[in-house]
Write a protein that holds these residues in place. Structure first.
Motif, PDB file in Angstrom:
ATOM      1  N   PRO A 149       0.816  -1.215   0.000  1.00  0.00           N
ATOM      2  CA  PRO A 149       0.000   0.000   0.000  1.00  0.00           C
ATOM      3  C   PRO A 149       0.850   1.266   0.000  1.00  0.00           C
ATOM      4  N   LEU A 150       0.366   2.258  -0.734  1.00  0.00           N
ATOM      5  CA  LEU A 150       1.054   3.555  -0.837  1.00  0.00           C
ATOM      6  C   LEU A 150       0.094   4.646  -0.391  1.00  0.00           C
ATOM      7  N   CYS A 151       0.514   5.468   0.576  1.00  0.00           N
ATOM      8  CA  CYS A 151      -0.298   6.604   1.013  1.00  0.00           C
ATOM      9  C   CYS A 151       0.476   7.887   0.748  1.00  0.00           C
ATOM     10  N   GLY A 152      -0.102   8.765  -0.073  1.00  0.00           N
ATOM     11  CA  GLY A 152       0.564  10.024  -0.373  1.00  0.00           C
ATOM     12  C   GLY A 152      -0.371  10.909  -1.166  1.00  0.00           C
ATOM     13  N   ASP A 153      -0.035  12.195  -1.229  1.00  0.00           N
ATOM     14  CA  ASP A 153      -0.909  13.174  -1.895  1.00  0.00           C
ATOM     15  C   ASP A 153      -0.454  13.527  -3.299  1.00  0.00           C
ATOM     16  N   ASP A 154       0.831  13.410  -3.573  1.00  0.00           N
ATOM     17  CA  ASP A 154       1.370  13.900  -4.852  1.00  0.00           C
ATOM     18  C   ASP A 154       1.364  12.765  -5.889  1.00  0.00           C
ATOM     19  N   PRO A 155       0.640  12.933  -7.002  1.00  0.00           N
ATOM     20  CA  PRO A 155       0.530  11.839  -7.977  1.00  0.00           C
ATOM     21  C   PRO A 155       1.871  11.399  -8.553  1.00  0.00           C
ATOM     22  N   ALA A 156       2.778  12.353  -8.823  1.00  0.00           N
ATOM     23  CA  ALA A 156       4.073  11.972  -9.413  1.00  0.00           C
ATOM     24  C   ALA A 156       4.912  11.190  -8.401  1.00  0.00           C
ATOM     25  N   ALA A 157       4.873  11.620  -7.136  1.00  0.00           N
ATOM     26  CA  ALA A 157       5.627  10.904  -6.103  1.00  0.00           C
ATOM     27  C   ALA A 157       5.063   9.494  -5.917  1.00  0.00           C
ATOM     28  N   LYS A 158       3.762   9.383  -5.978  1.00  0.00           N
ATOM     29  CA  LYS A 158       3.122   8.072  -5.818  1.00  0.00           C
ATOM     30  C   LYS A 158       3.456   7.162  -7.009  1.00  0.00           C
ATOM     31  N   ALA A 159       3.500   7.756  -8.204  1.00  0.00           N
ATOM     32  CA  ALA A 159       3.838   6.966  -9.394  1.00  0.00           C
ATOM     33  C   ALA A 159       5.274   6.458  -9.294  1.00  0.00           C
ATOM     34  N   ALA A 160       6.183   7.301  -8.805  1.00  0.00           N
ATOM     35  CA  ALA A 160       7.583   6.874  -8.642  1.00  0.00           C
ATOM     36  C   ALA A 160       7.664   5.738  -7.618  1.00  0.00           C
ATOM     37  N   ALA A 161       6.927   5.883  -6.513  1.00  0.00           N
ATOM     38  CA  ALA A 161       6.917   4.822  -5.500  1.00  0.00           C
ATOM     39  C   ALA A 161       6.344   3.533  -6.090  1.00  0.00           C
ATOM     40  N   GLY A 162       5.318   3.664  -6.918  1.00  0.00           N
ATOM     41  CA  GLY A 162       4.709   2.490  -7.552  1.00  0.00           C
ATOM     42  C   GLY A 162       5.699   1.764  -8.455  1.00  0.00           C
ATOM     43  N   THR A 163       6.513   2.520  -9.179  1.00  0.00           N
ATOM     44  CA  THR A 163       7.548   1.907 -10.029  1.00  0.00           C
ATOM     45  C   THR A 163       8.531   1.108  -9.173  1.00  0.00           C
ATOM     46  N   LEU A 164       8.914   1.689  -8.036  1.00  0.00           N
ATOM     47  CA  LEU A 164       9.883   0.990  -7.175  1.00  0.00           C
ATOM     48  C   LEU A 164       9.267  -0.246  -6.524  1.00  0.00           C
ATOM     49  N   VAL A 165       7.970  -0.213  -6.264  1.00  0.00           N
ATOM     50  CA  VAL A 165       7.279  -1.410  -5.764  1.00  0.00           C
ATOM     51  C   VAL A 165       7.305  -2.500  -6.842  1.00  0.00           C
ATOM     52  N   THR A 166       6.961  -2.118  -8.057  1.00  0.00           N
ATOM     53  CA  THR A 166       6.919  -3.081  -9.166  1.00  0.00           C
ATOM     54  C   THR A 166       8.297  -3.685  -9.407  1.00  0.00           C
ATOM     55  N   ASP A 167       9.342  -2.871  -9.252  1.00  0.00           N
ATOM     56  CA  ASP A 167      10.707  -3.360  -9.480  1.00  0.00           C
ATOM     57  C   ASP A 167      11.126  -4.415  -8.459  1.00  0.00           C
ATOM     58  N   LEU A 168      10.411  -4.501  -7.335  1.00  0.00           N
ATOM     59  CA  LEU A 168      10.680  -5.563  -6.350  1.00  0.00           C
ATOM     60  C   LEU A 168       9.911  -6.835  -6.682  1.00  0.00           C
ATOM     61  N   GLY A 169       9.057  -6.770  -7.700  1.00  0.00           N
ATOM     62  CA  GLY A 169       8.191  -7.906  -8.009  1.00  0.00           C
ATOM     63  C   GLY A 169       6.919  -7.884  -7.198  1.00  0.00           C
ATOM     64  N   CYS A 170       6.595  -6.728  -6.610  1.00  0.00           N
ATOM     65  CA  CYS A 170       5.389  -6.579  -5.792  1.00  0.00           C
ATOM     66  C   CYS A 170       4.336  -5.785  -6.558  1.00  0.00           C
ATOM     67  N   THR A 171       3.143  -5.702  -5.977  1.00  0.00           N
ATOM     68  CA  THR A 171       2.031  -5.005  -6.617  1.00  0.00           C
ATOM     69  C   THR A 171       1.678  -3.756  -5.812  1.00  0.00           C
ATOM     70  N   PRO A 172       1.753  -2.560  -6.432  1.00  0.00           N
ATOM     71  CA  PRO A 172       1.356  -1.354  -5.694  1.00  0.00           C
ATOM     72  C   PRO A 172      -0.153  -1.297  -5.488  1.00  0.00           C
ATOM     73  N   VAL A 173      -0.575  -0.816  -4.318  1.00  0.00           N
ATOM     74  CA  VAL A 173      -1.997  -0.634  -4.015  1.00  0.00           C
ATOM     75  C   VAL A 173      -2.173   0.803  -3.535  1.00  0.00           C
ATOM     76  N   ASP A 174      -3.107   1.522  -4.145  1.00  0.00           N
ATOM     77  CA  ASP A 174      -3.347   2.904  -3.723  1.00  0.00           C
ATOM     78  C   ASP A 174      -4.017   2.903  -2.352  1.00  0.00           C
ATOM     79  N   GLY A 175      -3.312   3.415  -1.356  1.00  0.00           N
ATOM     80  CA  GLY A 175      -3.841   3.455   0.009  1.00  0.00           C
ATOM     81  C   GLY A 175      -4.440   4.797   0.368  1.00  0.00           C
ATOM     82  N   GLY A 176      -4.592   5.694  -0.619  1.00  0.00           N
ATOM     83  CA  GLY A 176      -5.199   6.993  -0.343  1.00  0.00           C
ATOM     84  C   GLY A 176      -4.147   8.059  -0.063  1.00  0.00           C
ATOM     85  N   GLY A 177      -4.602   9.150   0.541  1.00  0.00           N
ATOM     86  CA  GLY A 177      -3.742  10.315   0.751  1.00  0.00           C
ATOM     87  C   GLY A 177      -2.803  10.159   1.934  1.00  0.00           C
TER      88      GLY A 177
END
Ligand SMILES: NC(=O)c1ccc[n+]([C@@H]2O[C@H](COP(=O)([O-])OP(=O)(O)OC[C@H]3O[C@@H](n4cnc5c(N)ncnc54)[C@H](OP(=O)(O)O)[C@@H]3O)[C@@H](O)[C@H]2O)c1
Length: 217
Positions: A149-177
């Motif tokens: 799960p990812l919690c954050g307000d900034d879409p670009a920051a969340k997208a970057a975090a999502g890429t790093l989650v995917t690079d671990l072989g994991c699945t990003p989940v939007d956890g809200g703000g």
């Protein structure tokens, strides 16, 4: 992506080694240059990284990263963020920190503190699992990739975090703000308490199909 990591401990090592192996440029940082350099050398060797993992001080890692990961102990946050300085302002900051168990009482939020002290775009992530899980390549349990799960307000920051989650072989989940980061921090404290008591925290939640209708009839 250039990833600066504030910290050269276990979490910096586990996550940074994976990201270096996935082709990112990584710099770790700590209070002791010798310890950070030794950590970076070990990470380079284990990641078989195309580019060596670098070591620097907190300000150097803050300046180096297009994304900066905050991976220090909670008691060290104010001094670390002060040392990291103004380079953090406006940057994506991935906060993996927890209040140490069993001190958690709901009054302290590292994510909120990091946002206030840095002016960065904080995304809370990676705080629910033990460091050894982040060393798995990939973290898959019962055939299912770990969801992060990812919690954050900034879409670009969340997208970057999502890429790093995917690079671990994991699945990003939007956890809200970012206001929901406190819930991730409380969840960590709760499940760590269960694990310390010998309970299987994964068993306390039903699968989605048994989670209620949620307004879908
Ligand atoms: N370990 C886990 O399983 C796990 C899982 C999820 C989240 N977390 C969270 O991730 C963060 C990092 O954990 P970790 O396991 O990587 O910790 P660690 O191995 O003990 O490393 C701690 C890092 O924090 C730095 N630091 C800066 N100021 C500090 C201070 N005043 N006191 C102590 N350390 C200070 C240390 O710097 P030096 O290099 O100079 O010593 C070190 O790089 C923590 O907030 C923790 O709650 C940990």
């Amino acid at each position: 992506m250039r990833i600066g990591i504030l910290g050269a401990g276990g979490m910096a090592d586990a996550l940074g080694t994976q990201w270096a192996g996935a082709g990112h440029e990584v710099m770790v940082s700590g209070r002791d240059p010798g310890r950070s350099a030794a950590r970076a050398a070990g990470m380079t060797a284990r990641a078989a990284a195309a580019r060596p993992v670098r070591a620097g001080d907190f300000a150097e890692a803050a300046g180096f990263g297009e994304v900066v990961v905050v991976a220090v102990r909670e008691e060290g946050l104010p001094a670390t963020l002060r040392a990291a300085g103004p380079a953090l302002r406006g940057k994506p900051l991935i906060d993996v920190t927890n209040v140490p168990f069993p001190e958690y009482d709901g009054t302290r939020s590292p994510a909120r503190l990091i946002g206030e002290l840095s002016g960065g775009h904080v995304v809370k992530a990676f705080n629910l699992c033990h460091v050894d899980v982040w060393r798995m390549t990939p973290p898959v349990f019962d055939g299912r990739p770990l969801a992060v799960p990812l919690c954050g307000d900034d879409p670009a920051a969340k997208a970057a975090a999502g890429t790093l989650v995917t690079d671990l072989g994991c699945t990003p989940v939007d956890g809200g703000g970012l206001d929901r980061a406190v819930l991730l921090e409380a969840t960590a404290a709760f499940v760590i308490g269960l694990w310390f008591g010998g309970a299987d925290a994964q068993a306390i939640l039903p699968p989605l199909l048994s989670s209620g209708a949620h307004g879908q009839g």
